[in-house]
Structures are given as C-alpha cells and as structure tokens.
Motif scaffolding. Sequence first.
Motif, PDB file in Angstrom:
ATOM      1  N   CYS A  60     -15.436  -0.383 -53.073  1.00 53.87           N
ATOM      2  CA  CYS A  60     -14.527   0.131 -52.147  1.00 53.87           C
ATOM      3  C   CYS A  60     -14.739  -0.516 -50.984  1.00 53.87           C
ATOM      4  O   CYS A  60     -15.722  -0.633 -50.388  1.00 53.87           O
ATOM      5  CB  CYS A  60     -14.410   1.618 -51.874  1.00 53.87           C
ATOM      6  N   ARG A  61     -13.491  -1.083 -50.153  1.00 49.56           N
ATOM      7  CA  ARG A  61     -13.520  -1.868 -49.137  1.00 49.56           C
ATOM      8  C   ARG A  61     -13.341  -1.027 -47.792  1.00 49.56           C
ATOM      9  O   ARG A  61     -13.553  -1.261 -46.694  1.00 49.56           O
ATOM     10  CB  ARG A  61     -12.749  -3.156 -49.044  1.00 49.56           C
ATOM     11  N   SER A  62     -12.727   0.155 -48.107  1.00 50.87           N
ATOM     12  CA  SER A  62     -12.374   0.949 -46.904  1.00 50.87           C
ATOM     13  C   SER A  62     -12.158   2.475 -47.527  1.00 50.87           C
ATOM     14  O   SER A  62     -12.208   2.753 -48.525  1.00 50.87           O
ATOM     15  CB  SER A  62     -10.957   0.635 -46.276  1.00 50.87           C
ATOM     16  N   LEU A  63     -12.117   3.315 -46.474  1.00 54.32           N
ATOM     17  CA  LEU A  63     -11.928   4.722 -46.864  1.00 54.32           C
ATOM     18  C   LEU A  63     -10.420   5.076 -47.446  1.00 54.32           C
ATOM     19  O   LEU A  63     -10.532   5.788 -48.539  1.00 54.32           O
ATOM     20  CB  LEU A  63     -11.993   5.606 -45.590  1.00 54.32           C
ATOM     21  N   ALA A  64      -9.765   4.485 -47.101  1.00 53.45           N
ATOM     22  CA  ALA A  64      -8.393   4.470 -47.960  1.00 53.45           C
ATOM     23  C   ALA A  64      -8.587   4.023 -49.259  1.00 53.45           C
ATOM     24  O   ALA A  64      -7.868   4.493 -50.255  1.00 53.45           O
ATOM     25  CB  ALA A  64      -7.328   3.742 -47.018  1.00 53.45           C
ATOM     26  N   ASP A  65      -9.182   2.845 -49.523  1.00 52.36           N
ATOM     27  CA  ASP A  65      -9.390   2.653 -50.960  1.00 52.36           C
ATOM     28  C   ASP A  65     -10.291   3.438 -51.810  1.00 52.36           C
ATOM     29  O   ASP A  65      -9.965   3.915 -52.882  1.00 52.36           O
ATOM     30  CB  ASP A  65     -10.206   1.245 -50.884  1.00 52.36           C
ATOM     31  N   LEU A  66     -11.208   4.199 -51.087  1.00 52.24           N
ATOM     32  CA  LEU A  66     -11.959   5.315 -51.778  1.00 52.24           C
ATOM     33  C   LEU A  66     -11.035   6.450 -52.077  1.00 52.24           C
ATOM     34  O   LEU A  66     -10.999   7.211 -53.308  1.00 52.24           O
ATOM     35  CB  LEU A  66     -13.245   5.724 -50.903  1.00 52.24           C
ATOM     36  N   VAL A  67     -10.124   6.946 -51.182  1.00 52.04           N
ATOM     37  CA  VAL A  67      -9.154   7.889 -51.421  1.00 52.04           C
ATOM     38  C   VAL A  67      -8.279   7.609 -52.618  1.00 52.04           C
ATOM     39  O   VAL A  67      -8.187   8.318 -53.469  1.00 52.04           O
ATOM     40  CB  VAL A  67      -8.454   8.271 -50.090  1.00 52.04           C
ATOM     41  N   ARG A  68      -7.892   6.556 -52.664  1.00 59.35           N
ATOM     42  CA  ARG A  68      -6.801   6.202 -53.759  1.00 59.35           C
ATOM     43  C   ARG A  68      -7.647   6.160 -54.988  1.00 59.35           C
ATOM     44  O   ARG A  68      -7.140   6.788 -55.890  1.00 59.35           O
ATOM     45  CB  ARG A  68      -6.649   4.643 -53.551  1.00 59.35           C
ATOM     46  N   LYS A  69      -9.008   5.629 -55.061  1.00 58.68           N
ATOM     47  CA  LYS A  69      -9.663   5.837 -56.311  1.00 58.68           C
ATOM     48  C   LYS A  69      -9.767   7.362 -56.819  1.00 58.68           C
ATOM     49  O   LYS A  69     -10.140   7.549 -57.938  1.00 58.68           O
ATOM     50  CB  LYS A  69     -10.888   4.762 -56.223  1.00 58.68           C
ATOM     51  N   ALA A  70     -10.529   7.853 -55.544  1.00 57.94           N
ATOM     52  CA  ALA A  70     -10.700   9.362 -55.982  1.00 57.94           C
ATOM     53  C   ALA A  70      -9.292  10.123 -56.509  1.00 57.94           C
ATOM     54  O   ALA A  70      -9.415  10.851 -57.421  1.00 57.94           O
ATOM     55  CB  ALA A  70     -11.093  10.245 -54.622  1.00 57.94           C
ATOM     56  N   GLU A  71      -8.167   9.924 -56.110  1.00 55.25           N
ATOM     57  CA  GLU A  71      -7.048  10.262 -56.398  1.00 55.25           C
ATOM     58  C   GLU A  71      -6.636   9.950 -57.953  1.00 55.25           C
ATOM     59  O   GLU A  71      -6.110  10.755 -58.770  1.00 55.25           O
ATOM     60  CB  GLU A  71      -5.729   9.968 -55.333  1.00 55.25           C
TER      61      GLU A  71
ATOM     62  N   GLY B  55      -8.726  11.875 -60.072  1.00 54.38           N
ATOM     63  CA  GLY B  55      -8.473  13.587 -60.097  1.00 54.38           C
ATOM     64  C   GLY B  55      -9.563  14.235 -59.427  1.00 54.38           C
ATOM     65  O   GLY B  55      -9.736  15.294 -59.813  1.00 54.38           O
ATOM     66  N   ILE B  56     -10.306  13.689 -58.656  1.00 54.88           N
ATOM     67  CA  ILE B  56     -11.421  14.197 -57.798  1.00 54.88           C
ATOM     68  C   ILE B  56     -10.881  15.286 -56.777  1.00 54.88           C
ATOM     69  O   ILE B  56      -9.855  14.808 -55.981  1.00 54.88           O
ATOM     70  CB  ILE B  56     -12.097  13.062 -56.909  1.00 54.88           C
ATOM     71  N   GLY B  57     -10.929  16.543 -57.089  1.00 54.07           N
ATOM     72  CA  GLY B  57     -10.280  17.378 -56.196  1.00 54.07           C
ATOM     73  C   GLY B  57     -10.844  17.545 -54.729  1.00 54.07           C
ATOM     74  O   GLY B  57     -11.813  16.915 -54.372  1.00 54.07           O
ATOM     75  N   SER B  58     -10.278  18.280 -54.067  1.00 54.43           N
ATOM     76  CA  SER B  58     -10.440  18.629 -52.766  1.00 54.43           C
ATOM     77  C   SER B  58     -11.134  20.070 -52.405  1.00 54.43           C
ATOM     78  O   SER B  58     -10.788  20.947 -53.299  1.00 54.43           O
ATOM     79  CB  SER B  58      -9.114  18.853 -52.071  1.00 54.43           C
ATOM     80  N   HIS B  59     -11.958  20.075 -51.262  1.00 54.93           N
ATOM     81  CA  HIS B  59     -12.618  21.354 -51.025  1.00 54.93           C
ATOM     82  C   HIS B  59     -11.660  22.160 -50.041  1.00 54.93           C
ATOM     83  O   HIS B  59     -12.279  23.259 -49.724  1.00 54.93           O
ATOM     84  CB  HIS B  59     -14.074  20.898 -50.383  1.00 54.93           C
ATOM     85  N   SER B  60     -10.739  21.733 -49.727  1.00 55.07           N
ATOM     86  CA  SER B  60      -9.520  22.582 -48.716  1.00 55.07           C
ATOM     87  C   SER B  60      -9.385  23.824 -49.488  1.00 55.07           C
ATOM     88  O   SER B  60      -9.165  24.656 -48.682  1.00 55.07           O
ATOM     89  CB  SER B  60      -8.529  21.772 -48.457  1.00 55.07           C
ATOM     90  N   CYS B  61      -9.453  24.143 -50.621  1.00 55.75           N
ATOM     91  CA  CYS B  61      -9.112  25.398 -51.096  1.00 55.75           C
ATOM     92  C   CYS B  61     -10.272  26.409 -50.736  1.00 55.75           C
ATOM     93  O   CYS B  61     -10.326  27.561 -51.081  1.00 55.75           O
ATOM     94  CB  CYS B  61      -8.821  25.430 -52.639  1.00 55.75           C
ATOM     95  N   ILE B  62     -11.323  25.966 -50.070  1.00 57.82           N
ATOM     96  CA  ILE B  62     -12.593  26.808 -49.828  1.00 57.82           C
ATOM     97  C   ILE B  62     -12.677  26.886 -48.368  1.00 57.82           C
ATOM     98  O   ILE B  62     -13.334  26.315 -47.837  1.00 57.82           O
ATOM     99  CB  ILE B  62     -13.936  26.016 -50.302  1.00 57.82           C
ATOM    100  N   PRO B  63     -11.864  27.757 -47.646  1.00 60.54           N
ATOM    101  CA  PRO B  63     -11.904  27.786 -46.409  1.00 60.54           C
ATOM    102  C   PRO B  63     -13.262  28.010 -45.495  1.00 60.54           C
ATOM    103  O   PRO B  63     -13.491  27.703 -44.591  1.00 60.54           O
ATOM    104  CB  PRO B  63     -10.835  28.982 -45.995  1.00 60.54           C
ATOM    105  N   SER B  64     -14.095  28.821 -46.066  1.00 59.78           N
ATOM    106  CA  SER B  64     -15.525  28.933 -45.590  1.00 59.78           C
ATOM    107  C   SER B  64     -16.089  27.707 -45.494  1.00 59.78           C
ATOM    108  O   SER B  64     -16.720  27.646 -44.472  1.00 59.78           O
ATOM    109  CB  SER B  64     -16.139  29.885 -46.289  1.00 59.78           C
ATOM    110  N   LEU B  65     -16.121  26.789 -46.190  1.00 61.08           N
ATOM    111  CA  LEU B  65     -16.603  25.537 -46.117  1.00 61.08           C
ATOM    112  C   LEU B  65     -16.172  24.732 -44.889  1.00 61.08           C
ATOM    113  O   LEU B  65     -16.770  24.008 -43.833  1.00 61.08           O
ATOM    114  CB  LEU B  65     -16.348  24.680 -47.177  1.00 61.08           C
TER     115      LEU B  65
END
Length: 149
Positions: free
Chosen positions: A118-129, A132-142
Amino acid sequence: MAGAGVHLPIVFITGYGDVEMSVKAMKAGAVDFLRKPFRDQDILDAVSDALRRDEARLASDEAMFALRTSYGTLTSREREVMSYVVDGMLNKQVAAILKLSEITVKTHRAQVMRKLACRSLADLVRKAETLGIGSHSCIPSLRQTATPS
C-alpha cells in the motif's frame, strides 16, 4: 456450469429462442444470446466480447488471490492493528485500545503497509474493503475509550 463453479464465457446459440429463454440464459451467466440465422460478424463480435470479459474476470481473480495471499502473511496483531486503522483510528487510539506503545502500533502499521504493498492509507482502506475487513464502529465502548478528550 455456474453452480459447479465453472467460469467459462458462454455464447448461447439457438434456432428456437424466445425472450423468456434469452432472459434465462443471460441470468444463468451467458455472455450473449444469438438466434439463428445470424451474420458471421455477429458470432465473431459475441466471441470477442466474451473473451474480453473473461480476460478481465481472470485478471480480477488473480489480483484478489494475490491480495488474499498477502493478507495471509500478516500476523494476528498486524491484522488487528489494520482493522482499527482502516476504521479511521489514530495510532494513539489503537495503542490505547490494544494496550501497546504508539511506536509498536506504528511498526505494525508499517509492516501491514509493506506486506500489502500500500502506498497510502486510502490504498489500504480500498484493499481492506475488497477483503471485507470489518469495522469496529459497531463496538461503541472501544470508540469511547479511544477518543481523545
């Protein structure tokens, strides 16, 4: 064939086709549907288009295989750090959640970037998407514990 996992470009040719049959053939994965009689150019165009589409599908499959292979080289900690980073968290926040030093998180993050090319954070996010790498946003305590005051 599609049900068996066979991915070949199909050009459906019939002398007795109707609209319903053509719809079924296309939904089942046919690239084109030709009714006899047809011009020589029609079949040449259909086969050419089918081959072009299959070439693009193969390239996409190869890229996905390479990405999954690269992801497979990540350690469990690198995967964990990656999931928080693609969720938009800062190194400091990830460090607080995982009870690591910020430098350790930066090291893991750099390894993830290197291993996934990955050359950038945006590239990493695209690859994660793509993976199908999930998000932790469903865990409010974190989220709440990691938010700076």
